[in-house]
Scaffold this active site. Structure first.
Site, PDB file in Angstrom:
ATOM      1  N   THR A 399       0.847  -1.206   0.000  1.00  0.00           N
ATOM      2  CA  THR A 399       0.000   0.000   0.000  1.00  0.00           C
ATOM      3  C   THR A 399       0.884   1.258   0.000  1.00  0.00           C
ATOM      4  O   THR A 399       2.080   1.169   0.244  1.00  0.00           O
ATOM      5  CB  THR A 399      -0.964  -0.027   1.207  1.00  0.00           C
ATOM      6  OG1 THR A 399      -1.627  -1.262   1.176  1.00  0.00           O
ATOM      7  CG2 THR A 399      -1.964   1.079   1.229  1.00  0.00           C
ATOM      8  N   ASN A 419      -3.297  -4.253  -1.948  1.00  0.00           N
ATOM      9  CA  ASN A 419      -3.324  -5.055  -0.732  1.00  0.00           C
ATOM     10  C   ASN A 419      -1.965  -5.674  -0.434  1.00  0.00           C
ATOM     11  O   ASN A 419      -0.990  -4.973  -0.421  1.00  0.00           O
ATOM     12  CB  ASN A 419      -4.445  -6.093  -0.756  1.00  0.00           C
ATOM     13  CG  ASN A 419      -4.682  -6.627   0.645  1.00  0.00           C
ATOM     14  OD1 ASN A 419      -4.451  -5.922   1.620  1.00  0.00           O
ATOM     15  ND2 ASN A 419      -5.117  -7.854   0.762  1.00  0.00           N
ATOM     16  N   ASP A 441      -9.448  -8.649   2.227  1.00  0.00           N
ATOM     17  CA  ASP A 441      -9.860  -7.648   3.217  1.00  0.00           C
ATOM     18  C   ASP A 441     -11.301  -7.873   3.696  1.00  0.00           C
ATOM     19  O   ASP A 441     -11.747  -7.241   4.661  1.00  0.00           O
ATOM     20  CB  ASP A 441      -9.707  -6.222   2.655  1.00  0.00           C
ATOM     21  CG  ASP A 441      -8.279  -5.697   2.790  1.00  0.00           C
ATOM     22  OD1 ASP A 441      -7.511  -6.265   3.592  1.00  0.00           O
ATOM     23  OD2 ASP A 441      -7.932  -4.727   2.109  1.00  0.00           O
ATOM     24  N   SER A 470     -11.658  -1.390   4.967  1.00  0.00           N
ATOM     25  CA  SER A 470     -10.260  -1.005   4.782  1.00  0.00           C
ATOM     26  C   SER A 470      -9.729  -0.259   5.994  1.00  0.00           C
ATOM     27  O   SER A 470     -10.467   0.447   6.681  1.00  0.00           O
ATOM     28  CB  SER A 470     -10.148  -0.087   3.562  1.00  0.00           C
ATOM     29  OG  SER A 470      -8.829   0.378   3.424  1.00  0.00           O
ATOM     30  N   SER A 471      -8.446  -0.416   6.227  1.00  0.00           N
ATOM     31  CA  SER A 471      -7.806   0.376   7.288  1.00  0.00           C
ATOM     32  C   SER A 471      -7.341   1.730   6.763  1.00  0.00           C
ATOM     33  O   SER A 471      -7.014   2.620   7.539  1.00  0.00           O
ATOM     34  CB  SER A 471      -6.588  -0.361   7.837  1.00  0.00           C
ATOM     35  OG  SER A 471      -6.969  -1.595   8.371  1.00  0.00           O
ATOM     36  N   GLY A 491       0.188   0.259   5.648  1.00  0.00           N
ATOM     37  CA  GLY A 491       0.647  -0.541   6.789  1.00  0.00           C
ATOM     38  C   GLY A 491      -0.418  -1.452   7.368  1.00  0.00           C
ATOM     39  O   GLY A 491      -0.392  -1.753   8.566  1.00  0.00           O
ATOM     40  N   GLY A 492      -1.363  -1.869   6.538  1.00  0.00           N
ATOM     41  CA  GLY A 492      -2.381  -2.830   6.984  1.00  0.00           C
ATOM     42  C   GLY A 492      -3.056  -2.371   8.258  1.00  0.00           C
ATOM     43  O   GLY A 492      -3.461  -1.206   8.397  1.00  0.00           O
TER      44      GLY A 492
HETATM   45  O1  DON Z   1      -7.262  -1.575   2.784  1.00  0.00           O
HETATM   46  C1  DON Z   1      -6.603  -2.153   3.637  1.00  0.00           C
HETATM   47  O2  DON Z   1      -6.835  -2.069   4.819  1.00  0.00           O
HETATM   48  C2  DON Z   1      -5.416  -2.994   3.199  1.00  0.00           C
HETATM   49  N1  DON Z   1      -5.655  -3.502   1.889  1.00  0.00           N
HETATM   50  C3  DON Z   1      -4.186  -2.156   3.266  1.00  0.00           C
HETATM   51  C4  DON Z   1      -2.967  -2.957   2.943  1.00  0.00           C
HETATM   52  C5  DON Z   1      -1.723  -2.351   3.412  1.00  0.00           C
HETATM   53  O3  DON Z   1      -1.670  -1.275   3.942  1.00  0.00           O
HETATM   54  C6  DON Z   1      -0.506  -3.178   3.235  1.00  0.00           C
HETATM   55  N2  DON Z   1       0.600  -2.507   3.868  1.00  0.00           N
HETATM   56  N3  DON Z   1       1.602  -2.698   4.278  1.00  0.00           N
END
Ligand code: DON
Length: 587
Positions: A399, A419, A441, A470-471, A491-492
Site C-alpha cells: 500500500t 493489498n 480484506d 479497509s484500514s 501498513g495494513g
Molecule cells: O485496505 C486495507 O486495509 C489494506 N488492503 C491495506 C494494505 C496495506 O496497507 C498493506 N501494507 N503494508
C-alpha cells in the site's frame, strides 16, 4: 608539600580542543534541526541504512509533496512546475508510484482520496476501492486454503484505481491527462533504479509469482538488486492507452476484455460487466471537531470513522500533561482507546451500502464517553470482555500514501493499494500490471482473521458489488478553517493507529512534523490482545510499568509508514517516514 601550577603546552591544548570538538560533534549527531528547533533523535526511529535523516523532512513555500518513492515525489514537483495543481500533482505521483512500487500499489488496485479546495472551503472524498465481483459470494473461501483469498485470480477484486484517478483529475485537475501520465510512462519505459525494499519484496514473492510476472520482475532469471534498472515495457503501453483514452479502454474496451477473460479463465470471478459497471463513489468526508481543529477523513468502509471514535475518547483527557507526567499512564490510556476503537471496527466495519453503520453515533462525544467509561487506570481490560459482550467468536508492507499541499491550502490526502505484497502475484498478460488481492480484506467468515490478523464480522462478509472494509484512512486537519495537516499511511492494520498518533504528536504534544512521523509508536488492534511497542517509543521502565498493568507487551517494529505535510504561518513542512523509502519535496 609544594604546589605547582601546570600550564598546558600548546600541543596538549590542541589535543584537548580536538577532543572537545569530537565529543561535541558526537552529541550533535543525536540532534536534528527541524522547524527552527533542536530535536533529539532519541525517540525517533532511525532511517534505513545509508539514508540521511535530513532528507526526510523539508520546508517550502509554494508546494509540498510527500510520497514513499523518491521518483514519485520528483514527478509531483515536475508536474507542479508544468502548471499542475495539487490534484494533478497527486494523480501524477500516484501513477508514478504505481510504476516504482509495484509491490505496494498499481493500476490493478484501488484507493481513497480526500481533497480540500481552499478557495471554496469545500472538501470531497472519493472511494475508488476494489469491489467484489458479481459472481462472488459469502462462502467462496469457506473451508478453502488461506492462499485462495491472497494469491492468484480468485483473490482479485474489481479494480478501481484507474476510474478514480482519471475521474478525479478530470473534475479538479488543470493539465491534460496526457501530461499528468507522461512521467509515469517514462519511468516504466526507461526504467527506474531499484531500491533495497523492492529487491527484497521480489525475493520474498518469487515463489508466488506467475511465470508472466517473473519475466517482468525477475528479468533473465535474476532478481534485480538495489541500483539495477527495472524496465516495464508492457506497463508503459497500458499507461499510454490510459493517457489517450482515460478510463474508457480499461473499463469498457480492450483492457476490460483481456482482464475479465484472463481472470475467468483461471477460476476468478471478474466478468466484463463488473468492469463496465464499476462506479467511483463520491461523498462529503466525515468531519469532527477535535480540540479546536476540524478533522476530515474518509467515509466507511474506510476506518476513518473508528479513527474519529478514538480521537473523541482521547479528547476526554488532557494528553500533553499526562504524557509529561507519566508515559506509562499515557500509553496505557492510548492502548485502551485503540482496543476499543478496533473492537468497533471488527464488529461494525463494512460497506455502508450493505450494512448499517451508525456513523453519527460513532463519532459523537457521548458515544466516546460511554465507550471509555470502563477504563481502568491501573489495569488493562482484556479484549475478550468485548467479545463476549458483542457475541463475536474469535477462532483464532504494502500500500502507499501521498500527501500534497500548496500555498493556498489546497490539500490532497490519498492512500492506494493492491493489498498484500505484490497483490495476487499475477500480472495481466501483455498489459504489465499486477492484480490486487483485496478480496482478503473481507472477513472470510465472522471472526476469521485476515492477513493482518484483523477480525471482522457479518458487516464485512462478501456480497456481490460490495467494498471490503479497509484500514486506509487518509485525513486532513484544518485549523481556523485552513489546511493545517495532511496525514495518511500504508501498513495494513497499523494504519489507523499510526494516523492517530501523527495527529496526537502534532496537535496535542506539539512535536515537529518529522517527529510526528518518525517517533516510536505503539499499536493495539483488539485481537490479538497484545500491545506492540517500538523500541524508540519509550524506555524500559515504562515498558515494565505497562506489563505491570497486565498488558501483553511486545517489542516490535511498527509496520505503518506516514507521509505528511503541515502548513503553518505561510510555510509548508513535509515529512517522509524513516521506515519507508520516500522523501518530501517542495519549492
Ligand atoms: O485496505 C486495507 O486495509 C489494506 N488492503 C491495506 C494494505 C496495506 O496497507 C498493506 N501494507 N503494508
Amino acid at each position: 608539600m609544594s604546589f605547582r601550577t601546570v600550564r598546558p603546552s600548546p600541543k596538549s591544548f590542541l589535543i584537548f580542543s580536538i577532543l572537545v570538538l569530537l565529543v561535541f560533534g558526537a552529541c550533535k549527531k543525536n540532534v536534528l534541526f527541524i522547524e527552527g528547533r533542536e530535536v533529539s533523535t532519541q525517540n525517533l526511529v532511525a532511517p534505513k541504512f545509508g539514508i540521511d535523516p535530513n532528507t526526510l523532512f523539508a520546508e517550502s513555500k509554494k508546494i509540498m509533496i510527500s510520497t514513499d518513492s523518491v521518483d514519485a515525489s520528483k514527478v509531483g514537483l515536475e508536474i507542479y512546475k508544468k502548471g499542475g495543481n495539487t490534484i494533478d500533482v497527486a494523480v501524477a505521483s500516484s501513477f508514478a508510484v504505481s510504476v516504482t512500487r509495484p509491490s505496494s500499489t498499481g493500476i490493478g488496485g484501488g484507493g481513497f482520496l480526500v481533497y480540500h479546495h481552499a478557495k471554496s472551503g469545500k472538501s470531497y472524498a472519493f472511494d475508488f476501492r476494489e469491489r467484489a465481483p458479481s459472481l462472488a459470494n459469502r462462502n467462496m473461501y469457506k473451508g478453502r486454503p488461506k492462499e485462495e483469498s491472497l494469491l492468484g485470480y480468485k483473490s482479485v477484486g474489481v479494480p478501481g484505481m484507474v476510474a478514480g484517478l482519471v475521474q478525479i483529475q478530470k473534475k479538479f485537475g488543470k493539465l491534460p491527462l496526457k501530461d499528468v501520465l507522461a512521467p509515469a510512462i517514462r519511468l516504466a519505459e526507461e526504467g527506474f533504479i531499484v531500491y533495497p525494499d523492492l529487491s527484497e519484496a521480489i525475493q520474498e514473492s518469487e515463489k508466488d509469482m506467475s511465470p508472466g510476472m517473473k519475466k517482468i520482475f525477475i528479468p533473465g532469471g535474476k532478481i534485480p538488486e538495489s541500483g539495477d534498472i527495472l524496465v516495464q515495457k508492457d506497463l508503459a503501453k497500458t499507461l499510454k492507452v490510459i493517457s489517450e483514452t482515460g478510463d474508457k479502454d480499461f473499463y469498457t474496451g480492450e483492457i476490460a476484455k483481456a482482464l475479465s477473460a484472463e481472470v475467468s479463465a483461471n477460476g476468478g470471478a471478474i466478468h466484463f460487466n463488473d468492469l463496465k459497471n464499476y462506479r467511483v463513489k463520491e461523498e462529503k468526508p466525515l468531519e469532527i471537531i477535535y480540540r479546536n481543529y476540524n478533522i476530515q477523513t474518509m467515509f466507511p468502509p474506510s476506518s476513518g470513522v473508528h479513527l474519529f471514535t478514538m480521537l473523541k475518547m482521547l479528547e476526554t483527557k488532557e494528553l500533553h500533561s499526562m504524557f509529561d507526567f507519566s508515559q506509562s499512564d499515557y500509553y496505557h490510556f492510548l492502548a485502551e482507546v485503540m482496543r476499543r476503537g478496533y473492537s468497533d471496527r471488527a464488529v461494525l466495519g463494512g460497506d455502508p451500502g450493505f450494512t448499517k453503520i451508525p456513523v453519527d453515533t460513532l463519532i459523537s462525544s457521548e458515544y466516546a464517553k460511554e465507550k471509555i467509561s470502563d477504563f481502568n487506570p491501573g489495569k488493562a481490560t482484556p479484549s475478550s470482555t468485548y467479545l463476549s459482550r458483542l457475541n463475536l467468536k474469535a477462532e483464532s508492507p504494502q500500500t502507499t500514501h501521498i500527501s500534497v499541499v500548496d500555498a493556498e491550502g489546497n490539500a490532497v490526502s490519498t492512500t492506494h493499494s493492491i493489498n498484500y505484497r505484490f497483490g495476487a502475484a499475477v500480472v495481466l498478460d501483455g498489459y504489465g500490471f499486477v492484480l490486487n488481492d483485496t478480496m482478503d480484506d473481507f472477513s472470510r467468515s465472522p471472526g476469521e482473521p485476515n492477513v493482518y490478523g484483523l477480525i471482522g464480522a457479518e458487516a464485512n462478509s462478501i456480497q456481490p458489488g460490495k467494498t471490503p472494509l479497509s484500514s486506509m484512512s487518509p485525513t486532513i486537519v484544518l485549523k481556523n478553517g485552513e489546511t493545517f495537516l495532511v496525514t495518511g499511511a500504508p501498513g495494513g492494520s497499523y494504519i489507523v493507529n499510526a494516523v492517530l498518533q501523527s495527529i496526537l504528536f502534532s496537535l496535542d504534544l506539539n512535536l515537529t512534523l518529522y517527529e510526528s512521523v518518525a517517533r516510536g509508536r505503539i499499536h493495539h488492534q483488539f485481537f490479538p490482545d497484545a500491545l506492540s511497542i517500538e523500541g524508540a517509543a519509550t524506555d524500559t521502565a515504562t515498558f515494565n510499568q505497562l506489563k505491570a498493568k497486565k498488558h501483553e507487551v511486545r517489542l516490535g517494529n511498527n509496520m505503518a509508514k506516514l507521509f505528511c505535510v503541515k502548513r503553518e504561518n505561510g510555510t509548508l513542512y513535509g515529512a517522509a517516514d524513516p521506515r519507508g523509502d520516500g522523501i518530501p519535496l517542495g519549492e
